[in-house]
Design a protein around this motif. Structure first.
Motif, PDB file in Angstrom:
ATOM      1  N   ALA A 282       0.954   3.879  -3.114  1.00  0.00           N
ATOM      2  CA  ALA A 282       0.430   5.224  -2.821  1.00  0.00           C
ATOM      3  C   ALA A 282       1.408   6.338  -3.170  1.00  0.00           C
ATOM      4  O   ALA A 282       1.036   7.509  -3.137  1.00  0.00           O
ATOM      5  CB  ALA A 282       0.054   5.311  -1.348  1.00  0.00           C
TER       6      ALA A 282
ATOM      7  N   VAL B 250       0.836  -1.203   0.000  1.00  0.00           N
ATOM      8  CA  VAL B 250       0.000   0.000   0.000  1.00  0.00           C
ATOM      9  C   VAL B 250       0.868   1.249   0.000  1.00  0.00           C
ATOM     10  O   VAL B 250       0.610   2.212  -0.740  1.00  0.00           O
ATOM     11  CB  VAL B 250      -0.945  -0.020   1.220  1.00  0.00           C
ATOM     12  CG1 VAL B 250      -1.607   1.349   1.399  1.00  0.00           C
ATOM     13  CG2 VAL B 250      -1.993  -1.104   1.066  1.00  0.00           C
ATOM     14  N   LYS B 251       1.912   1.241   0.812  1.00  0.00           N
ATOM     15  CA  LYS B 251       2.806   2.400   0.890  1.00  0.00           C
ATOM     16  C   LYS B 251       3.513   2.648  -0.430  1.00  0.00           C
ATOM     17  O   LYS B 251       3.650   3.796  -0.876  1.00  0.00           O
ATOM     18  CB  LYS B 251       3.820   2.173   2.010  1.00  0.00           C
ATOM     19  CG  LYS B 251       4.657   3.393   2.349  1.00  0.00           C
ATOM     20  CD  LYS B 251       5.528   3.130   3.566  1.00  0.00           C
ATOM     21  CE  LYS B 251       6.345   4.359   3.945  1.00  0.00           C
ATOM     22  NZ  LYS B 251       7.170   4.115   5.160  1.00  0.00           N
TER      23      LYS B 251
ATOM     24  N   ALA C 259      -3.690   2.257  -7.006  1.00  0.00           N
ATOM     25  CA  ALA C 259      -3.930   3.651  -6.629  1.00  0.00           C
ATOM     26  C   ALA C 259      -3.440   4.543  -7.753  1.00  0.00           C
ATOM     27  O   ALA C 259      -2.602   4.142  -8.559  1.00  0.00           O
ATOM     28  CB  ALA C 259      -3.211   4.005  -5.334  1.00  0.00           C
TER      29      ALA C 259
ATOM     30  N   GLN D  86      -9.397   4.898   2.406  1.00  0.00           N
ATOM     31  CA  GLN D  86      -8.488   6.029   2.544  1.00  0.00           C
ATOM     32  C   GLN D  86      -7.129   5.473   2.976  1.00  0.00           C
ATOM     33  O   GLN D  86      -7.050   4.605   3.841  1.00  0.00           O
ATOM     34  CB  GLN D  86      -9.054   6.991   3.598  1.00  0.00           C
ATOM     35  CG  GLN D  86      -8.523   8.403   3.484  1.00  0.00           C
ATOM     36  CD  GLN D  86      -7.272   8.611   4.334  1.00  0.00           C
ATOM     37  OE1 GLN D  86      -6.843   7.725   5.042  1.00  0.00           O
ATOM     38  NE2 GLN D  86      -6.689   9.799   4.232  1.00  0.00           N
ATOM     39  N   SER D  87      -6.054   5.959   2.364  1.00  0.00           N
ATOM     40  CA  SER D  87      -4.745   5.327   2.542  1.00  0.00           C
ATOM     41  C   SER D  87      -4.257   5.330   3.987  1.00  0.00           C
ATOM     42  O   SER D  87      -3.709   4.339   4.473  1.00  0.00           O
ATOM     43  CB  SER D  87      -3.708   6.004   1.637  1.00  0.00           C
ATOM     44  OG  SER D  87      -3.580   7.381   1.955  1.00  0.00           O
ATOM     45  N   THR D  88      -4.455   6.446   4.701  1.00  0.00           N
ATOM     46  CA  THR D  88      -3.994   6.510   6.088  1.00  0.00           C
ATOM     47  C   THR D  88      -4.727   5.510   6.961  1.00  0.00           C
ATOM     48  O   THR D  88      -4.117   4.808   7.779  1.00  0.00           O
ATOM     49  CB  THR D  88      -4.178   7.925   6.661  1.00  0.00           C
ATOM     50  OG1 THR D  88      -3.420   8.854   5.879  1.00  0.00           O
ATOM     51  CG2 THR D  88      -3.706   7.992   8.102  1.00  0.00           C
TER      52      THR D  88
ATOM     53  N   GLY E 275      -3.485   2.005   6.148  1.00  0.00           N
ATOM     54  CA  GLY E 275      -2.149   1.782   6.687  1.00  0.00           C
ATOM     55  C   GLY E 275      -2.160   1.608   8.196  1.00  0.00           C
ATOM     56  O   GLY E 275      -1.458   0.749   8.728  1.00  0.00           O
TER      57      GLY E 275
ATOM     58  N   ARG F 143      -2.766  12.104  -0.946  1.00  0.00           N
ATOM     59  CA  ARG F 143      -3.269  11.478   0.279  1.00  0.00           C
ATOM     60  C   ARG F 143      -4.774  11.238   0.250  1.00  0.00           C
ATOM     61  O   ARG F 143      -5.284  10.405   0.984  1.00  0.00           O
ATOM     62  CB  ARG F 143      -2.918  12.347   1.479  1.00  0.00           C
ATOM     63  CG  ARG F 143      -1.426  12.485   1.729  1.00  0.00           C
ATOM     64  CD  ARG F 143      -1.134  13.296   2.952  1.00  0.00           C
ATOM     65  NE  ARG F 143      -1.662  12.667   4.159  1.00  0.00           N
ATOM     66  CZ  ARG F 143      -1.583  13.207   5.370  1.00  0.00           C
ATOM     67  NH1 ARG F 143      -1.007  14.392   5.532  1.00  0.00           N
ATOM     68  NH2 ARG F 143      -2.092  12.591   6.422  1.00  0.00           N
TER      69      ARG F 143
ATOM     70  N   VAL G 153      -3.340  -4.438  -5.370  1.00  0.00           N
ATOM     71  CA  VAL G 153      -3.413  -3.107  -4.772  1.00  0.00           C
ATOM     72  C   VAL G 153      -3.238  -2.088  -5.884  1.00  0.00           C
ATOM     73  O   VAL G 153      -2.255  -2.140  -6.633  1.00  0.00           O
ATOM     74  CB  VAL G 153      -2.317  -2.920  -3.696  1.00  0.00           C
ATOM     75  CG1 VAL G 153      -2.489  -1.588  -2.984  1.00  0.00           C
ATOM     76  CG2 VAL G 153      -2.333  -4.074  -2.702  1.00  0.00           C
TER      77      VAL G 153
ATOM     78  N   ILE H 239      -7.185   3.924  -2.067  1.00  0.00           N
ATOM     79  CA  ILE H 239      -6.394   2.727  -2.322  1.00  0.00           C
ATOM     80  C   ILE H 239      -7.382   1.594  -2.571  1.00  0.00           C
ATOM     81  O   ILE H 239      -8.205   1.268  -1.714  1.00  0.00           O
ATOM     82  CB  ILE H 239      -5.495   2.378  -1.123  1.00  0.00           C
ATOM     83  CG1 ILE H 239      -4.583   3.557  -0.756  1.00  0.00           C
ATOM     84  CG2 ILE H 239      -4.682   1.123  -1.424  1.00  0.00           C
ATOM     85  CD1 ILE H 239      -3.547   3.885  -1.797  1.00  0.00           C
TER      86      ILE H 239
END
Length: 370
Positions: A278, A274-275, A300, A325-327, A330, A283, A298, A287
């Protein structure tokens, strides 16, 4: 006051207590750290350093090589922390105070700090009676898992807190921590040793509990609790925090449901993917996770760039594509060690991320994407 002390011990204690200093003190005295020195015998003594802002207090002690003159002084907190950190560790530090200033001398380095009026400093609250004990590392790990799900919006105090609950059957040893910011719910079960029977609950300000947990160190921690305050006490350090209103959501019911599709994947590997993916998205970009038999893809990105990576996974149920949402994604994966189970009921319904042993669960809202 006049004493000698190991500068490393002084710096560690002052830095720990200074974390409780208020950012915007409501009275000048609250910007200070209270130092109290007592002689134990002719060759040793104790120095106690305290901070207080009415919502949170911190009080810690350390051994001194010598307390020639016991006393009680109030020094500017943040300045003292900077000074203590700068002291060389090649020799003992000498601290001596007059009616107006304190001198801290270590080797050839010499500081003079003006005293604040110690008589203006409020009395620290007495801690509640101990309700139980817990391993410091276990508590710190549990807090770290749920703390990211607390809100920063102080207009809704409930969402800024971490809920603490016990099973309360008189025999159980389960302690549950929970937090939510409306977009996710994080719940972690850990173990403790209760001293009392009956259920206990408290809503603790999340930012305070997170700071406390990082400074707990090692060993056994005693947790004291009443309807207004919680206290965390180790052998020579104690912190109290005023509780928030106890109102909280029924989080247990929301993290318990039957998923129609369940994926099992290595949490660390998926978090790393994911990191990486992304990196080509901002932001706010979703994802996407596309689960098929034996694989999760995965994805994005937008018109400026796209990233894709595939990993192995085990799937039970129908293939599904879901976005987060990516945050939040994660954080959910980062709270899990080893295999993560992701339970889903639809592409726009919240998904439940769970650790292999079920001790940590996190319900995360899915995004509606075209």
């Amino acid at each position: 006051m006049k004493l000698s002390i190991d500068p490393k011990l002084l710096a560690e204690l002052v830095a720990w207590a200074a974390r409780a200093l208020p950012a915007r003190p409501t009275a000048p005295a609250l910007a200070g750290l209270l130092l109290e020195a007592d002689a134990i015998d002719a060759d040793s003594g104790r120095l106690t350093v305290s901070a207080f802002d009415y919502d949170m207090s911190a009080r810690g002690s350390v051994s001194c090589a010598d307390v020639a003159e016991p006393g009680r002084i109030l020094l500017p907190g943040r300045m003292l922390a900077e000074v203590a950190r700068a002291l060389p560790t090649t020799s003992f530090a000498d601290l001596a105070a007059t009616d107006t200033e304190a001198t801290i001398r270590c080797g050839k380095l010499d500081y003079k700090l003006l005293l604040l009026p110690a008589d203006d400093y409020p009395t620290l609250p007495a801690p509640p009676e101990a309700a139980g004990t817990i391993d410091a590392a276990a508590l710190a790990a549990a807090v770290a898992q749920v703390a990211p799900a607390t809100s920063r919006d102080d207009t809704l105090p409930m969402l800024t807190g971490i809920r603490l609950d016990t099973d309360g059957d008189g025999e159980g040893d389960k302690l549950t921590l929970a937090a939510t910011d409306r977009y996710r719910i994080a719940v972690t079960d850990t173990t403790w040793t209760p001293n009392t029977e009956g259920p206990l609950s408290a809503l603790i300000p999340g930012r305070h509990l997170h700071d406390i947990a990082k400074g707990l160190g090692h060993g056994i921690i005693s947790i004291g609790l009443n309807d207004k305050m919680v206290a965390f006490t180790s052998q020579d350090r104690q912190t109290t925090v005023r509780l928030l209103d106890e109102q909280f959501i029924d989080y247990r019911a929301r993290v318990t449901y039957d998923a129609t599709t369940t994926a099992t994947v290595d949490a660390a590997q998926l978090a790393a993917a994911v990191k990486r993916v992304a990196l080509v998205a901002d932001r706010t970009t979703a994802i996407r996770l596309a689960f098929t038999d034996g694989e999760v893809t995965v994805r994005a990105g937008d018109e400026d760039g796209r990233g894709t990576e595939a990993l192995e996974c085990e799937l039970k149920g129908d293939p599904i594509e879901i976005a987060f949402q990516s945050t939040y994604l994660g954080d959910a994966l980062g709270a899990i060690d080893g295999q993560a189970t992701i339970g889903m009921t639809g592409p726009v319904k919240p998904a439940l991320f769970a650790s292999e042993d079920g001790s940590h669960k996190q319900l995360v809202m899915a995004l509606r994407v075209s």
